[in-house]
Design a protein around this motif. Structure first.
Motif, mmCIF file in Angstrom:
data_model
loop_
_atom_site.group_PDB
_atom_site.id
_atom_site.type_symbol
_atom_site.label_atom_id
_atom_site.label_comp_id
_atom_site.label_asym_id
_atom_site.label_seq_id
_atom_site.Cartn_x
_atom_site.Cartn_y
_atom_site.Cartn_z
ATOM 1 N N HIS A 198 -3.574 -7.531 -6.162
ATOM 2 C CA HIS A 198 -5.063 -8.163 -6.016
ATOM 3 C C HIS A 198 -5.902 -8.313 -7.120
ATOM 4 O O HIS A 198 -6.794 -8.997 -6.958
ATOM 5 N N TRP A 199 -4.998 -8.208 -8.193
ATOM 6 C CA TRP A 199 -6.127 -8.575 -9.481
ATOM 7 C C TRP A 199 -6.133 -10.185 -9.447
ATOM 8 O O TRP A 199 -4.984 -10.932 -9.390
ATOM 9 N N MET A 241 -0.302 2.643 -3.304
ATOM 10 C CA MET A 241 -1.582 2.582 -3.675
ATOM 11 C C MET A 241 -1.555 1.682 -5.002
ATOM 12 O O MET A 241 -2.272 0.382 -4.864
ATOM 13 N N LYS A 242 -0.940 2.159 -6.062
ATOM 14 C CA LYS A 242 -0.837 1.380 -7.275
ATOM 15 C C LYS A 242 -0.315 -0.051 -7.038
ATOM 16 O O LYS A 242 -0.819 -0.823 -7.911
ATOM 17 N N ASP A 300 -2.504 -2.301 -5.521
ATOM 18 C CA ASP A 300 -3.771 -2.677 -6.330
ATOM 19 C C ASP A 300 -3.134 -3.945 -7.233
ATOM 20 O O ASP A 300 -4.184 -4.553 -7.441
ATOM 21 N N GLN A 301 -1.989 -3.791 -7.784
ATOM 22 C CA GLN A 301 -1.585 -4.641 -8.858
ATOM 23 C C GLN A 301 -1.628 -6.206 -8.333
ATOM 24 O O GLN A 301 -1.974 -7.019 -8.966
#
Lengths: 291, 419
Positions: free
Chosen positions: A8-9, A1-2, A5-6
Motif C-alpha cells: 500500500h505504500w 500483515m507486513k 502493508d508493503q
C-alpha cells in the motif's frame, strides 16, 4: 500483515539508487506545472521591451543577413544553383537555433533553479522539458517567418528558381523532435555535471559556437567534402549537421537524402537523450548538497 | 491499532562532507565508484561523526542526522523540536524529497507537500493571479484545483486590489501574505510545515495560526510541524519528537517533549551569588527556600516558595533603593512581578540584611520557571538586572482535581462560595 502493508505504500524514499528510476505517472501528474512554466517563460521574456515578440524575428533575420554577406558574398560559399543564400542560411539558422536554445536553456537547469529546487519537490525533469516546449513555440514563429520569406522568394523573385520543396517535408516535425532530444539530452548531461564540477559552464560558452561551425549551418555538406575531405568525417557523423542538411533538403531541395544517415542521427539522439535522462535522474536526488 | 500508519521513517541518516567541494572530491568520487563496481559499501559512510557543531571533529564527514526512526499515524499532528543544527531541517528536506538520504528508507501512503519556505518560485514580472497558479502548481496542485480555490486564496491573502498587478510592485508583506495564502490552501495527505508562522503582521499571524489549527483539526490531515515557538507548538500538536545532535532523543506527548527539551539545558539553580559588583549597597545573594528552610529548586504545586535576598550596605547613604523580581515561564512570558516597594518603604540598614518574598502554594501551574532580579538605585538611576539568575520547577504532585487539564499560567486558590 507486513506483506499487505508493503503493497500500500504510495512511494518510498530510499538511499538505494536504482540506475533507471522514473515515475512517469508522477511526471504526468505535474503536466500543468510544465505548461505554467512555459507560460511563464513566454510572457516574461519580453516584458518591458518595446519590440516585444518581434525580437523572435529580428534575431534570425539579421543573422541570416550577416551570414549571407560574409559567407556567400564575401567568402563565396555556393548554396546551390537557384537557391538564394539568404533562404539557405535562414533554413539552417532557424533549425540550429532551436537546438542551441534547447541546449543553453537546459544546461544550467540545476544552477539556475537551485533556489526553487532547494525548497520544494516536483519532478525536476519538468524544468528542462518546459524549456524545450517554450523554445518550440519560438521555433514555430521563426518557421513561419521562414515560410513567409520562402513564399516571397519563390513567387516574387526570379532568384529562387532552384527551390522546390519535396513531399518529404512532412517529416520536418520529426527532425525538430530529434533536435529537441539532442538539445535536451546534452543539456541534461551538462547541467548534471556542472552541479559538482563547474568547469563545464566555461566549456559550453564557446563550445556551442564552435559546434555551429561543425554543423553545416552556413555551408552545404557536399561543399565541405570537396574542400576538406580529410576532415569530412567530423561533419559527416555529426547528427546535428545531418539534421540541418535534411531540413534544407526537404524544404529547399538541395543536398542528398541519405536514409541511413537519418537512422543514425535518430539512434544517436535517442541514446543521448536516454543517457541524459539517467544522469539527470541520478543527480536530482542529491545535487542540492553539492551545488 | 487505532489509526493506520501513514508515514514510516526507518533508520534515516544523512551524511555531509565538511569543508569545500574541491580538493579530493574527484579522488573520493573515484574511490566510491570503484568500491561500488567491486560491490562493496560506500567507504565514506563508515566514517563520519555525530553532528556536534561546537567541537572540532576528526573526520571530514559528519552525520547531520542519523538513525532516525519514527512513525506517524493518519490524522496526527507531530511537532518536531530541537536546537539549531539538531537536524530538523535536514529531516524535513529528506521528507519533502528535496534531497535524498544517505541511509535508510521512508515509506509513505500519502502525498507529502512541504511548506519549507513560502513564496518559492514567485516571478516578479507576473501578476499576483498568475503567480498563484504557478506557485500552486510548484507546490503540487493541479490547475483545476487552484481554479476552484482561487477566490478563497485571494480573499485569504487580502490582496484583491493588487491581484492583477505584477508581484514586483508588491510590498514585501503582501508577497508573503499571498505566498502563505497559496500554501495554506494546499490539500496534501501529509503537510510538512517549517517555521512559516513568523510572517506578516500581527493580524496576519493570528490568521495564519488559526488556519494551521483548522488544517490540523480537520480530520484526515497529517501534519509535521517544526517551530521554535513552544506555545504554538503546544497548541497545534499532540505528539512531539525531540531531535538532538541528529538523533531522536525523546518522543511522546507534546507537553512532555517540550518540558524535556526546555529542562534539558537547564541546571536548576536555587542559589545565586553575586560576584562582580562593587558598590556601597549590593544584593549579595538570592536563594529559593522551601518551607522546611532548605534551599530547593523543586516544588510541589501546593508548596510555598520563598525567595530570600541577602543585601549588604557598607556605609550609610541617603539613596533610595528598589528591590523587585519577576517570574518568567519557559516560553519567556512574564507571569508575575513584584517589588518590595509596592507596599513598604525600603529602608536598608547598614550591614547585611535579609528580605523575603513568598509565593504561595496552589498558584503557579506546573512547569519550569526563571527568576529575574532587579535592583535599582533610584536616586542615581543605576540598575542591576540579573536575567534568569535562578530557576525552579513546579511538579504535578499536589494538584487540584483535574488541574492538569487547565491551560493557564496561574491556577490560584480563589475564594469560591455560594451566595
Amino acid at each position: 500483515m507486513k506483506t499487505t502493508d508493503q503493497e500500500h505504500w504510495l512511494y518510498v524514499i530510499s538511499s538505494k539508487k536504482k540506475l533507471v528510476d522514473f515515475n512517469f505517472k508522477e511526471i504526468w501528474r505535474y503536466k500543468d506545472l510544465l505548461f505554467l512554466f512555459v507560460k511563464r517563460d513566454i510572457i516574461t521574456l519580453y516584458k518591458q521591451t518595446v519590440l516585444g515578440p518581434l525580437w523572435y524575428l529580428i534575431q534570425p533575420l539579421f543573422t541570416s543577413l550577416i551570414f549571407t554577406l560574409i559567407f556567400n558574398n564575401l567568402a563565396d560559399i555556393p548554396t546551390g544553383n537557384g537557391v538564394p543564400g539568404f533562404l539557405f542560411n535562414l533554413a539552417g539558422i532557424t533549425t540550429w537555433n532551436y537546438f542551441k536554445e534547447c541546449l543553453l536553456g537546459t544546461s544550467d537547469t540545476f544552477k539556475k533553479n537551485e533556489n526553487i529546487f532547494g525548497k520544494v519537490y516536483f519532478p525536476r525533469v519538468i524544468m528542462p522539458m518546459s524549456v524545450v516546449v517554450s523554445n518550440l513555440l519560438r521555433y514555430g514563429i521563426q518557421f513561419l517567418v521562414f515560410t513567409a520569406v520562402y513564399v516571397y522568394y519563390v513567387n516574387f523573385t526570379t532568384s529562387a528558381f532552384g527551390v522546390f520543396p519535396s513531399f518529404e517535408v512532412v517529416i520536418l516535425p520529426f527532425l525538430i523532435f530529434l533536435m529537441a532530444l539532442l538539445g535536451l539530452g546534452l543539456g541534461m548531461i551538462i547541467s548534471s555535471m556542472t552541479t559538482k564540477y563547474r568547469d563545464l559552464t566555461f566549456l559550453i560558452q564557446f563550445g556551442v559556437q564552435l559546434l555551429m561551425y561543425g554543423s553545416a549551418v552556413m555551408y552545404p555538406m557536399s561543399y565541405f567534402n570537396n574542400k576538406l575531405p580529410n576532415y569530412y568525417w567530423l561533419i559527416e557523423w555529426n547528427p546535428i549537421a545531418i539534421i540541418v542538411e535534411f531540413v534544407r533538403n526537404i524544404t529547399l531541395g538541395i543536398g542528398v537524402l541519405d536514409l541511413y544517415k537519418l537512422l543514425y542521427a535518430t539512434l544517436v539522439s535517442f541514446i543521448i537523450f536516454l543517457v541524459g535522462l539517467v544522469i539527470f535522474n541520478k543527480t536530482e536526488k542529491s545535487f542540492i548538497d553539492t551545488i | 491499532m487505532s489509526a493506520e500508519v501513514i508515514l514510516k521513517v526507518e533508520n534515516i541518516g544523512k551524511q555531509y562532507r565538511l569543508g569545500l567541494v574541491g580538493t579530493g572530491t574527484i579522488s573520493h568520487d573515484l574511490n566510491r565508484w570503484w568500491k561500488r563496481i567491486l560491490g562493496k559499501e560506500d567507504p565514506y559512510l563508515k566514517v563520519g561523526e555525530s553532528n556536534n557543531r561546537t567541537k572540532k571533529g576528526q573526520s571530514d564527514y559528519v552525520w547531520a542526522i542519523k538513525n532516525i526512526t519514527f512513525e506517524v499515524k493518519k490524522g496526527e499532528v507531530l511537532g518536531i523540536i530541537g536546537k539549531n543544527g539538531a537536524g530538523k531541517s535536514t529531516l524535513l528536506k529528506i521528507l519533502s524529497r528535496v534531497t535524498g538520504p544517505s541511509t535508510g528508507e521512508i515509506k509513505t501512503k500519502g502525498r507529502i507537500a512541504s511548506l519549507l519556505e513560502v513564496g518559492t518560485g514567485f516571478h516578479p514580472e507576473m501578476t499576483g493571479r498568475e503567480n498563484i497558479y504557478l506557485n500552486g502548481a510548484i507546490l503540487g496542485m493541479t490547475k483545476a484545483e487552484i481554479r476552484s480555490k482561487i477566490d478563497e486564496i485571494i480573499d485569504f491573502s487580502g490582496c484583491l486590489r493588487y491581484i492583477d498587478t505584477p508581484v514586483k510592485r508588491y510590498s514585501s508583506g503582501m508577497k508573503v501574505r499571498l505566498a502563505f495564502a497559496v500554501a495554506a490552501h494546499l490539500e496534501p495527505d501529509i503537510l510538512v510545515v517549517d517555521e512559516v508562522l513568523a510572517v506578516g503582521d500581527a493580524e496576519f499571524q493570528k490568521k495564519a495560526i488559526g488556519k494551521m489549527q483548522d488544517i490540523s483539526n480537520s480530520d484526515g490531515r497529517t501534519v509535521l510541524f517544526v517551530s521554535h515557538n513552544m506555545e504554538s507548538m503546544a497548541r497545534l500538536c499532540k505528539r512531539g519528537l525531540l531531535l538532538s545532535n541528529g538523533e531522536v532523543k525523546f518522543t511522546g506527548n507534546i507537553n512532555d517533549v517540550i518540558n524535556f527539551y526546555l529542562s534539558e539545558n537547564l541546571n536548576f539553580k536555587s542559589k545565586f551569588i553575586e560576584e562582580n559588583v562593587n558598590g556601597n549597597c549590593i544584593v549579595k545573594s538570592v536563594s529559593l527556600i522551601n518551607d522546611e528552610d532548605n534551599s530547593s529548586s523543586n516544588y510541589r504545586f501546593d508548596e510555598a516558595i520563598n525567595i530570600v535576598f541577602e543585601i549588604e550596605k557598607k556605609n550609610i547613604d541617603d539613596y533610595k533603593y528598589n528591590l523587585s523580581f519577576a517570574i518568567v515561564n519557559a516560553s519567556d512570558s512574564v507571569i508575575l512581578s513584584s517589588s518590595f516597594n509596592d507596599l513598604n518603604n525600603f529602608n536598608i540598614d547598614q550591614g547585611v540584611s535579609h528580605y523575603k518574598a513568598t509565593i504561595n502554594g496552589n498558584f503557579l501551574n506546573k512547569g519550569d520557571y526563571y527568576v529575574r532580579l532587579f535592583f535599582q538605585n533610584e536616586s542615581l538611576k543605576k540598575n542591576i538586572q540579573r536575567v534568569d539568575c535562578l530557576n525552579f520547577k513546579i511538579n504535578e504532585t499536589g494538584f487540584y482535581k483535574n488541574a492538569q487539564f487547565r491551560k493557564a499560567y496561574i491556577i490560584p486558590n480563589l475564594n469560591w462560595e455560594k451566595i
